[in-house]
Scaffold this active site. Sequence first.
Site, PDB file in Angstrom:
ATOM      1  N   ARG A  55       0.758  -1.111   0.060  1.00 53.60           N
ATOM      2  CA  ARG A  55      -0.086  -0.053   0.026  1.00 53.60           C
ATOM      3  C   ARG A  55       0.841   1.337   0.034  1.00 53.60           C
ATOM      4  O   ARG A  55       0.595   2.097  -0.788  1.00 53.60           O
ATOM      5  CB  ARG A  55      -0.999  -0.114   1.304  1.00 53.60           C
ATOM      6  CG  ARG A  55      -2.143  -0.783   1.166  1.00 53.60           C
ATOM      7  CD  ARG A  55      -2.705  -1.242   2.422  1.00 53.60           C
ATOM      8  NE  ARG A  55      -1.471  -2.235   2.801  1.00 53.60           N
ATOM      9  CZ  ARG A  55      -1.605  -3.264   2.320  1.00 53.60           C
ATOM     10  NH1 ARG A  55      -2.741  -3.742   1.721  1.00 53.60           N
ATOM     11  NH2 ARG A  55      -0.973  -4.316   2.589  1.00 53.60           N
ATOM     12  N   THR A  56       1.632   1.382   0.994  1.00 51.41           N
ATOM     13  CA  THR A  56       2.390   2.533   1.121  1.00 51.41           C
ATOM     14  C   THR A  56       3.334   3.015  -0.317  1.00 51.41           C
ATOM     15  O   THR A  56       3.040   4.114  -0.802  1.00 51.41           O
ATOM     16  CB  THR A  56       3.503   2.692   2.117  1.00 51.41           C
ATOM     17  OG1 THR A  56       2.639   2.174   3.337  1.00 51.41           O
ATOM     18  CG2 THR A  56       4.153   3.876   2.640  1.00 51.41           C
ATOM     19  N   LYS A  84      26.166  -4.240  -1.458  1.00 50.36           N
ATOM     20  CA  LYS A  84      27.851  -4.043  -1.507  1.00 50.36           C
ATOM     21  C   LYS A  84      28.187  -3.381  -0.110  1.00 50.36           C
ATOM     22  O   LYS A  84      29.573  -3.420  -0.181  1.00 50.36           O
ATOM     23  CB  LYS A  84      28.284  -3.435  -2.735  1.00 50.36           C
ATOM     24  CG  LYS A  84      27.932  -4.137  -4.202  1.00 50.36           C
ATOM     25  CD  LYS A  84      28.273  -3.090  -5.327  1.00 50.36           C
ATOM     26  CE  LYS A  84      27.311  -3.306  -6.479  1.00 50.36           C
ATOM     27  NZ  LYS A  84      27.415  -2.285  -7.172  1.00 50.36           N
ATOM     28  N   ARG A 105      10.978   3.783   3.291  1.00 52.17           N
ATOM     29  CA  ARG A 105      10.836   2.648   4.460  1.00 52.17           C
ATOM     30  C   ARG A 105      11.994   1.981   4.691  1.00 52.17           C
ATOM     31  O   ARG A 105      12.720   1.453   3.853  1.00 52.17           O
ATOM     32  CB  ARG A 105       9.583   2.041   3.904  1.00 52.17           C
ATOM     33  CG  ARG A 105       9.349   0.629   4.916  1.00 52.17           C
ATOM     34  CD  ARG A 105       8.305   0.013   4.750  1.00 52.17           C
ATOM     35  NE  ARG A 105       6.986   0.643   4.810  1.00 52.17           N
ATOM     36  CZ  ARG A 105       5.722  -0.144   4.974  1.00 52.17           C
ATOM     37  NH1 ARG A 105       5.726  -1.323   4.628  1.00 52.17           N
ATOM     38  NH2 ARG A 105       4.673   0.576   5.337  1.00 52.17           N
ATOM     39  N   HIS A 133       4.783   5.639  11.618  1.00 49.70           N
ATOM     40  CA  HIS A 133       4.196   5.686  10.117  1.00 49.70           C
ATOM     41  C   HIS A 133       3.514   6.857   9.918  1.00 49.70           C
ATOM     42  O   HIS A 133       2.121   6.627   9.758  1.00 49.70           O
ATOM     43  CB  HIS A 133       3.569   4.447  10.025  1.00 49.70           C
ATOM     44  CG  HIS A 133       3.318   3.661   8.665  1.00 49.70           C
ATOM     45  ND1 HIS A 133       3.553   4.598   7.581  1.00 49.70           N
ATOM     46  CD2 HIS A 133       2.895   2.697   8.111  1.00 49.70           C
ATOM     47  CE1 HIS A 133       3.246   3.988   6.486  1.00 49.70           C
ATOM     48  NE2 HIS A 133       3.051   2.740   6.926  1.00 49.70           N
TER      49      HIS A 133
HETATM   50  N1   CP Z   1      -0.494  -0.161   5.862  1.00 46.50           N
HETATM   51  C1   CP Z   1       0.890  -0.243   5.316  1.00 46.50           C
HETATM   52  O1   CP Z   1       1.852   0.350   5.665  1.00 46.50           O
HETATM   53  O2   CP Z   1       0.745  -1.539   4.052  1.00 46.50           O
HETATM   54  P1   CP Z   1       2.171  -1.794   3.502  1.00 46.50           P
HETATM   55  O3   CP Z   1       3.071  -2.418   4.583  1.00 46.50           O
HETATM   56  O4   CP Z   1       1.432  -2.620   2.517  1.00 46.50           O
HETATM   57  O5   CP Z   1       2.817  -0.531   3.119  1.00 46.50           O
END
Ligand code: CP
Length: 306
Positions: A55-56, A84, A105, A133
């Site tokens: 999603r993110t 590396k 991320r 998040h």
């Molecule tokens: N909600 C969320 O962060 O989903 P993903 O881990 O798929 O990005």
Amino acid sequence: MTQNFKGRDIISIRDLSKQDILTILDVAKKLEDKPMPNLMKEKIMATLFFEPSTRTRLSFVSAMERLGGKVLGFENTEVTSVKKGETTWDTIKMIEQYADIIVQRHPIEGAARLAAEASSIPVINGGDGANQHPTQTLLDLYTIKKEKGKLDNLNIGFVGDLKYGRTVHSLCIAMSHFRTKLYFIAPDALQMPKSYLEDLDKKGIPYVIEKDLLKAAKDLDVIYMTRIQKERFPDPVEYNKLKGVYQIDKSLLNHTKKDVKILHPLPRVDEIKKELDDTENAAYFRQAGNGIPVRQAIIALVTGMI
Ligand code: CP
């Protein structure tokens, strides 16, 4: 009013004032109502995903492309020079020359703050370990506002993995800007970390600690389900003891308010049965869709394009 966003990093929800949050939600609503398909023309967003995501990453890509911008990046460090031994710091020093905004991320808590220190362009935290998040929180707030028509005077129940759940940590901080009562529904081993409860105490936000979802259910306006996150457990034996601790199905609705809304940041494993999906109460897929306007608002604001 949006001038103070230009060049800013979005690392923790703590970095945003209540007014900042309301501005982002307001811009998201405007972009949802009136799309701006050329706003980010000539701009490039880099997506650096050191940890899996559906999603993110994809909603950021979709958000940028629907604004007319371009995207580069990686979703898997196996195909990068990280393999590396290149550091996150050095990776950012390259990427800042190739793009106008970075979404990252990372599995390590604090990695987003480090990236922001290295970068001269805005860095958006797409999740750092069990820490924060913030963009998920903004779309959660947008969803609550859309589904319930307000952010004040709501009872919000967080259910499941509250210890490692970064979405819960960020949303708990954000909800403390509003008149709210929070219910933390989890086994002792997965309860909210003390530091978050101490923050709520300082702000005078009422909360309830509970193990039994059915006991709390009748009071709740929003149920925020979470997955028990196998990947965050240091000990697999502990995970096996706790997995499947909360599993909800349609029978839960016999114990709730009629208009309760069920949210989940997703992915789910077994905590929400599919039979709930086609009820009006299930808001989790609409919630995932709200990632588009909210992330469009963030991209446009921090690049100074709106
Ligand atoms: N909600 C969320 O962060 O989903 P993903 O881990 O798929 O990005």
